[in-house]
Enzyme design. Sequence first.
Site, short mmCIF file in Angstrom:
data_model
loop_
_atom_site.label_atom_id
_atom_site.label_comp_id
_atom_site.label_asym_id
_atom_site.label_seq_id
_atom_site.Cartn_x
_atom_site.Cartn_y
_atom_site.Cartn_z
N GLY A 1 -64.40 8.04 -8.51
CA GLY A 1 -65.29 7.32 -9.64
C GLY A 1 -64.34 6.31 -10.37
N ARG B 1 -63.93 7.02 -2.30
CA ARG B 1 -63.61 8.36 -1.70
C ARG B 1 -63.12 8.41 -0.58
NH1 ARG B 1 -67.86 9.12 -6.07
NH2 ARG B 1 -66.95 9.97 -7.68
N ASP C 1 -59.62 14.96 -10.30
CA ASP C 1 -58.74 15.96 -9.71
C ASP C 1 -59.01 15.97 -8.16
OD1 ASP C 1 -61.60 16.90 -9.59
OD2 ASP C 1 -61.43 18.86 -10.32
N THR D 1 -61.23 9.57 -15.69
CA THR D 1 -62.66 9.88 -15.43
C THR D 1 -63.46 9.91 -16.67
OG1 THR D 1 -64.06 11.70 -14.53
CG2 THR D 1 -61.83 12.36 -15.17
N ASP E 1 -65.59 12.13 -16.83
CA ASP E 1 -66.17 13.38 -17.02
C ASP E 1 -65.32 14.22 -17.88
OD1 ASP E 1 -67.96 12.58 -15.18
OD2 ASP E 1 -66.83 13.61 -13.45
N ASP F 1 -62.94 16.10 -17.46
CA ASP F 1 -62.80 17.37 -16.77
C ASP F 1 -61.58 17.89 -16.37
OD1 ASP F 1 -62.84 15.81 -14.64
OD2 ASP F 1 -64.59 16.79 -13.74
N ARG G 1 -70.78 15.44 -13.62
CA ARG G 1 -70.64 16.14 -12.55
C ARG G 1 -70.98 17.53 -13.05
NH1 ARG G 1 -68.68 14.46 -7.70
NH2 ARG G 1 -67.63 12.51 -8.52
O1 F6P Z 1 -66.81 11.66 -11.84
C1 F6P Z 1 -67.47 10.51 -12.31
C2 F6P Z 1 -69.08 10.58 -11.94
O2 F6P Z 1 -69.55 9.41 -12.62
C3 F6P Z 1 -69.79 11.76 -12.42
O3 F6P Z 1 -70.08 11.69 -13.75
C4 F6P Z 1 -70.88 11.59 -11.52
O4 F6P Z 1 -71.44 12.85 -11.20
C5 F6P Z 1 -70.24 11.05 -10.30
O5 F6P Z 1 -69.18 10.38 -10.78
C6 F6P Z 1 -71.21 9.93 -9.62
O6 F6P Z 1 -70.49 9.57 -8.17
P1 F6P Z 1 -71.09 8.32 -7.31
O7 F6P Z 1 -70.37 7.04 -8.34
O8 F6P Z 1 -70.46 8.33 -6.20
O9 F6P Z 1 -72.54 8.34 -7.50
#
Ligand code: F6P
Length: 325
Positions: free
Chosen positions: A15, A76, A107, A129, A131, A133, A175
Site C-alpha cells: 500500500g 502487491r 512487512d 505504511t 499503519d 505496524d 489493517r
Molecule cells: O497497509 C495500508 C492499508 O491502507 C491498510 O490500512 C488497509 O487495510 C489496506 O492497506 C488496504 O489495502 P488496499 O489498498 O489493497 O485496499
Amino acid sequence: MEPKVKRIGVLTSGGDAPGMNAAVRAVCRTANYMGIDCVGIRRGWNGLINGDILPLDAHSVNGIINRGGTMLYTARSAEFMTEEGQKRAAQTCRFLGMEGVVAIGGDGTFRGCLDLSKQGISVVGVPGTIDNDIACSHYTIGFDTACNTAMEAIDKLRDTMQSHERCSVIEVMGRHAGHLALYVGLACGATAVLVPERPYDFERDVLEKIRKARLAGRTHFMIIVAEGVGSAIELGERIHEATGIDPRVTVLGHVQRGGSPTARDRVTASRMGYLAVQVLAEGRTNRIICSRDGAITDIDMEEGLAMKKDLNALSYAAMEAFTGA
Ligand code: F6P
C-alpha cells in the site's frame, strides 16, 4: 569511503503512503552524491521481475518531496511470492548490474527483501505504511500524514454531529493494527476508540461510554473503530438496537492514504532514505532502517520481522481515562 556498490535499485511496494516519494528522492539523491548509479524499479516486485525500470539521476526526483502517492507506482506481487519469480527478479538485478535494492513498504515488502537476498542480492528495507505496524520501528513513513488527514475529516464530521446532536461511527484504516485509530482518537477527543489489540466488550466499551458522555451533558458522540475490529456499519446497527440512537457511519477509506506528506513524514523519509544508501554503500545487507526513540538506525531484517509491536501503553491509558471520564 569508496562505496561497496556501483549501482542500486529503489522500489515501492504494498500500500502506498505519503512520504514514499520523499524516500525515493532521498535514495536517489544520496546515491548520486556518493557516485552510485540509481535505478527506479516500477510497480514493486513485479517491476523487478519484468525489468520495468526508470533510470534516475538527481534531477529525475525534482519536485516530488511534497507529493503524495509514489512516482514509481506500487503493487502487491503474487508472482514474486514464488521461487520462480524471485529467481527472475534476481536475474534482472544481475543483468542490469544492480548490486543492491532499497525497498520502501511494510512487512510484506521486507519478507520480499529476504527472499531476494537468498538469491544473492543485497537488500535494505525502509518502513513506509500508514499503519505504523512495523515492530522494529517506532515510526513508519506516512503515519503522521494519515493521522492528520483522518483528524481533519473527523473534525468536520464532529461539526455536523454537534449541530444535529448525533452519534458518529467512524472506521479508520490500520489493517490488523490500531495505532492509527488510537492516535486519531486521542487527537479528536473521541467518545470511544475500539482497536484490534484490545478485545472490546460492547456494554463496557461502547454503551457505557456513550451513557457517561450523555450524563455529563454531551449530546453528540464520536466513536472511532479500527478496521481490524470489524465493520463500523455493524457497530452502528448494534448501537441503534441497544439505544435507539440512529448513528451515522463513515468509512474514511483510501482518502487516508493520499495527500501531501507532513513535515514529519518528509523529514523521516529523507533521513531513512539517506541511511538506506549508506548501509548498502558500506557493503551491508538484510537491514531494516528504523526509527527508535527519535534516532534513525538499522537492524537485522529477520530480527526486526520477528519482533512484536503493541499499542503505546501511555496513549491507550490516556484514551481510557478521557473516554471513561
Ligand atoms: O497497509 C495500508 C492499508 O491502507 C491498510 O490500512 C488497509 O487495510 C489496506 O492497506 C488496504 O489495502 P488496499 O489498498 O489493497 O485496499
